[in-house]
Write a protein that holds these residues in place. Structure first.
Motif, PDB file in Angstrom:
ATOM      1  N   ILE A   1       8.996   3.915  -6.865  1.00 13.32           N
ATOM      2  CA  ILE A   1      10.451   3.818  -6.986  1.00 13.32           C
ATOM      3  C   ILE A   1      10.838   2.458  -7.566  1.00 13.32           C
ATOM      4  O   ILE A   1      11.742   2.354  -8.404  1.00 13.32           O
ATOM      5  CB  ILE A   1      11.109   4.041  -5.612  1.00 13.32           C
ATOM      6  N   GLY A   2      10.163   1.394  -7.119  1.00 10.46           N
ATOM      7  CA  GLY A   2      10.459   0.065  -7.649  1.00 10.46           C
ATOM      8  C   GLY A   2      10.202  -0.035  -9.144  1.00 10.46           C
ATOM      9  O   GLY A   2      10.971  -0.664  -9.881  1.00 10.46           O
ATOM     10  N   LYS A   3       9.142   0.600  -9.623  1.00  9.52           N
ATOM     11  CA  LYS A   3       8.866   0.587 -11.058  1.00  9.52           C
ATOM     12  C   LYS A   3       9.904   1.390 -11.827  1.00  9.52           C
ATOM     13  O   LYS A   3      10.286   1.025 -12.944  1.00  9.52           O
ATOM     14  CB  LYS A   3       7.461   1.138 -11.307  1.00  9.52           C
TER      15      LYS A   3
ATOM     16  N   LEU B   1       9.536 -12.006 -17.879  1.00  6.94           N
ATOM     17  CA  LEU B   1       8.893 -11.713 -16.600  1.00  6.94           C
ATOM     18  C   LEU B   1       7.659 -10.835 -16.800  1.00  6.94           C
ATOM     19  O   LEU B   1       7.679  -9.860 -17.538  1.00  6.94           O
ATOM     20  CB  LEU B   1       9.887 -11.008 -15.666  1.00  6.94           C
ATOM     21  N   SER B   2       6.586 -11.201 -16.082  1.00 10.42           N
ATOM     22  CA  SER B   2       5.370 -10.397 -16.015  1.00 10.42           C
ATOM     23  C   SER B   2       5.219  -9.917 -14.583  1.00 10.42           C
ATOM     24  O   SER B   2       4.898 -10.709 -13.683  1.00 10.42           O
ATOM     25  CB  SER B   2       4.152 -11.225 -16.446  1.00 10.42           C
ATOM     26  N   ALA B   3       5.489  -8.637 -14.330  1.00  9.87           N
ATOM     27  CA  ALA B   3       5.480  -8.073 -12.981  1.00  9.87           C
ATOM     28  C   ALA B   3       4.287  -7.145 -12.829  1.00  9.87           C
ATOM     29  O   ALA B   3       4.066  -6.245 -13.654  1.00  9.87           O
ATOM     30  CB  ALA B   3       6.779  -7.322 -12.712  1.00  9.87           C
TER      31      ALA B   3
ATOM     32  N   LYS C   1       0.804  -1.216   0.000  1.00  9.33           N
ATOM     33  CA  LYS C   1       0.000   0.000   0.000  1.00  9.33           C
ATOM     34  C   LYS C   1       0.839   1.268   0.000  1.00  9.33           C
ATOM     35  O   LYS C   1       0.280   2.369  -0.065  1.00  9.33           O
ATOM     36  CB  LYS C   1      -0.936   0.005   1.216  1.00  9.33           C
ATOM     37  N   ARG C   2       2.140   1.132   0.093  1.00 14.84           N
ATOM     38  CA  ARG C   2       3.023   2.304   0.105  1.00 14.84           C
ATOM     39  C   ARG C   2       3.329   2.696  -1.340  1.00 14.84           C
ATOM     40  O   ARG C   2       4.268   2.195  -1.964  1.00 14.84           O
ATOM     41  CB  ARG C   2       4.295   1.985   0.887  1.00 14.84           C
ATOM     42  N   ASP C   3       2.542   3.600  -1.852  1.00 15.72           N
ATOM     43  CA  ASP C   3       2.622   3.949  -3.274  1.00 15.72           C
ATOM     44  C   ASP C   3       3.971   4.570  -3.629  1.00 15.72           C
ATOM     45  O   ASP C   3       4.455   4.408  -4.759  1.00 15.72           O
ATOM     46  CB  ASP C   3       1.496   4.918  -3.637  1.00 15.72           C
ATOM     47  N   GLY C   4       4.569   5.303  -2.698  1.00 12.93           N
ATOM     48  CA  GLY C   4       5.850   5.931  -2.994  1.00 12.93           C
ATOM     49  C   GLY C   4       6.943   4.918  -3.263  1.00 12.93           C
ATOM     50  O   GLY C   4       7.704   5.043  -4.234  1.00 12.93           O
ATOM     51  N   LEU C   5       7.021   3.871  -2.436  1.00 10.69           N
ATOM     52  CA  LEU C   5       8.034   2.830  -2.648  1.00 10.69           C
ATOM     53  C   LEU C   5       7.743   2.028  -3.907  1.00 10.69           C
ATOM     54  O   LEU C   5       8.667   1.637  -4.634  1.00 10.69           O
ATOM     55  CB  LEU C   5       8.094   1.906  -1.428  1.00 10.69           C
TER      56      LEU C   5
END
Length: 632
Positions: free
Chosen positions: A257-259, A270-272, A250-254
């Protein structure tokens, strides 16, 4: 002698040049005292003149000769050079296998974790697009504490959505530059150990990651489960066996960053995808979940209530994944969360075994893969108080961006964590199918054991030679000994796959070192969690044999130890009294080495000195009164 004669002739030539007119008159002109003419033999004069001319010409020639350059010379290798190189290689390989195969299998060492090149480039690009001064300020605000130093936990809560939208990008960048590498190293170490324990037949292809954050679990799992690569190839995301990844956070900020870290990276097949919650249609059937990994790293500590944590763990169990891995910080709260989740998952497995409705299910029950060698209650966990923590440590080779962000000099850092890996199904038995006891005994002897056996054999031969005096009998005896086979427990196994399969089944019952071993000169003390569900102290003395002693001496915190102790192990109990912060000498080292840093107090030392002075004054006063009474 020739050197002395040459020097004497030079001195005579020098004196003749300054005295005799045929050589030089400068000395006579410069001196105020008349020099007495020397009457020399003509032959000697001619000899001295020749010497003077030769010396003068020699100096002149040497001054004109330019310095020579070094010429390349072909070095001829001696005949035995190749044999010597081969001996060095054989010697290094021999040192690598001095431990027994069982001890090598039980070792958890993977060395310092190095961040993959793809990930380093992605994080570096993220940092280059940010303000460096502001980045260090944000990292210090979020993860640095004056009393504890740098922390690896992240639990930021914003007052409003506006504040979250304003700070989430900056905080996520600080997380990626400081905490992300440490989380990656811990997850990677755990997955590598589980993969080593379960063998090649376990190859995850789908990952469900609760608390995915910036994607540390994604990068660690993708780099763990790789297709066969050559020694020169570096693991990449495009060469991973994982083709489906589901991140739940639920932490949209992290998550943003991951995307961004995956934006310019080749993902291959890979399908992420990322979601805020786990849905009903995301569940997997039991029969299809063998290649699915349910992962949650450093998420349990962010849940505030026991009810929320229990609901969270139940969600992992109902996902249908065959393997469940939970990781948290090595703190009292983190270990308590892991211990409670472990007990709850095992309880769910026991309910399945006792439920008649699940009798036709393909897989029922659950067992602990690591770190516990048993499925009972944890001997270090108590609901009321937790004084000792079951946890481990992993070293990370710091990338340059971590050192620059932290303003740190050290090239490495250690992250401590607690974890548990649960797999569905019953715990494997001690002996696998088709594996003989003879093959299993092979795994206990390495190069040290073979050297010891060879020394014993040679010693017995010498004793035999001394006892046998008859020549004919000696020859017969030698022929018989030459044809005798070496015992099977000394030779290495011909089929290494059989040995590894036997060790893999046995390893489910080997004791785990939950504290660093105490290494003495004549014995090694190991405090381990055993298959009986107890903390036992195992003592491995030198008299037990060179191989067990060597394996114990080379063991380290987190390993599983294959050799049973020579003497009966001692059970250790953790004290449950109030105010006691340590167990009953569990894992204790030498006296005074268990006190944490910063416990010394100058005020206590001052009080101790004052008390010592008061005691000495009282003693002197008593002695004085005693002497006065004796004098009267």
């Amino acid at each position: 002698m020739l050197r002395g004669t040459s020097a004497t002739l030079r001195v005579l030539a020098h004196s003749i040049r300054h005295v005799s007119s045929p050589f030089s008159t400068s000395a006579v002109a410069a001196s105020t005292q008349p020099n007495v003419a020397l009457d020399l033999d003509p032959t000697l004069k001619a000899l001295l003149q020749d010497i003077d001319i030769s010396l003068t010409s020699h100096k002149h020639i040497m001054a004109k000769i330019p310095p020579r350059e070094l010429e390349p010379v072909a070095i001829e290798h001696p005949e035995g050079a190749e044999d010597a190189e081969g001996f060095v290689e054989d010697h290094s390989e021999r040192n690598e296998y001095r431990k027994s195969p069982a001890a090598r299998f039980g070792s958890q060492k993977i060395g310092a974790v190095v961040i993959p090149t793809e990930l380093q480039k992605s994080i570096t690009a993220l940092i280059d697009a940010s303000d460096k001064v502001q980045l260090h300020s944000d990292a210090t605000r979020l993860f640095f504490h004056e009393s504890e130093g740098w922390d690896h936990s992240y639990n930021v809560k914003y007052r409003s959505r506006k504040q979250g939208a304003r700070h989430s990008d900056r905080d996520g960048t600080a997380f990626a530059s400081v905490v992300f590498p440490a989380h990656y190293s811990a997850i990677f170490a755990v997955l590598q150990h589980i993969k080593h324990r379960l063998g090649p037949q376990w190859n995850a292809q789908r990952v469900i990651d609760w608390g995915s954050g910036a994607g540390s679990g994604l990068w660690a799992s993708m780099n763990t489960f790789q297709k066969p690569l050559s020694a020169s190839e570096e693991p990449r995301l495009s060469t991973s066996n994982i083709f489906t990844y589901l991140g739940i956070d639920k932490r949209d900020g992290l998550v943003a960053i991951g995307k961004r870290l995956l934006r310019d990276t080749d993902l291959g097949a890979l399908s992420a995808t990322w979601q805020r919650s786990f849905r009903e249609d995301d569940k997997i059937k039991r029969s299809e979940g063998l290649d699915t990994l349910a992962l949650s790293a450093f998420m349990l500590s962010t849940l505030q209530t026991p009810l929320a944590r229990k609901k969270f763990v139940k969600e992992l169990w109902e996902s249908g994944a065959h393997t469940i891995v939970l990781i948290d910080h090595k703190t009292k709260a983190g270990f308590q969360n892991i211990a409670e989740a472990r007990e709850y998952l095992l309880e769910m497995g026991r309910k399945e075994l006792n439920d008649p409705e699940t009798s036709d299910w393909p897989v029922r029950g659950a067992h602990v893969v690591a770190p516990c060698p048993h499925d009972g209650s944890c001997p270090l966990y108590f609901e009321k108080s937790v004084s000792l923590v079951c946890g481990f440590s992993q070293r990370l080779q710091r990338p340059s961006f971590v050192r620059l962000t932290k303003h740190a000099r050290e090239g490495h850092e250690d992250i401590e964590y607690s974890y548990v890996a649960i797999q569905r199904g019953p715990r494997p038995s001690m002996v696998g199918e088709g594996i003989s006891t003879q093959v299993r005994s092979v795994g206990r002897v390495g190069a040290i054991g073979r050297e010891e056996a060879e020394q014993i054999r040679l010693k017995e031969e010498r004793v035999t030679k001394e006892l046998v005096l008859d020549a004919d009998h000696v020859e017969t005896r030698y022929e018989a000994e030459a044809t005798d086979p070496i015992p099977s427990e000394i030779l290495p196994a011909e089929n290494s796959e059989e040995v590894e399969a036997a060790l893999r089944n046995e390893a489910f019952h080997w004791p785990r070192l939950v504290f660093p071993p105490l290494k003495k000169s004549g014995h090694i003390i190991i405090d381990a969690c055993t298959a009986e569900g107890k903390i036992m102290r195992l003592t491995i003395p030198k008299s037990q044999g060179k191989q067990p002693f060597y394996d114990a001496r080379k063991s380290s915190w987190g390993d599983i130890f294959p050799h049973p102790p020579k003497n009966r192990p001692q059970e250790k109990f953790q004290s449950t009294r109030e105010g006691v912060s340590r167990g009953d000498d569990i894992g204790k080292r030498a006296k005074g080495r268990d006190h944490p840093k910063g416990e010394k107090s100058y005020s206590k030392a001052e009080e101790a000195l004052k008390e010592r002075k008061r005691t000495s004054r009282r003693d002197r006063a008593v002695q004085k009164d005693h002497f006065t009474l004796l004098a009267e």
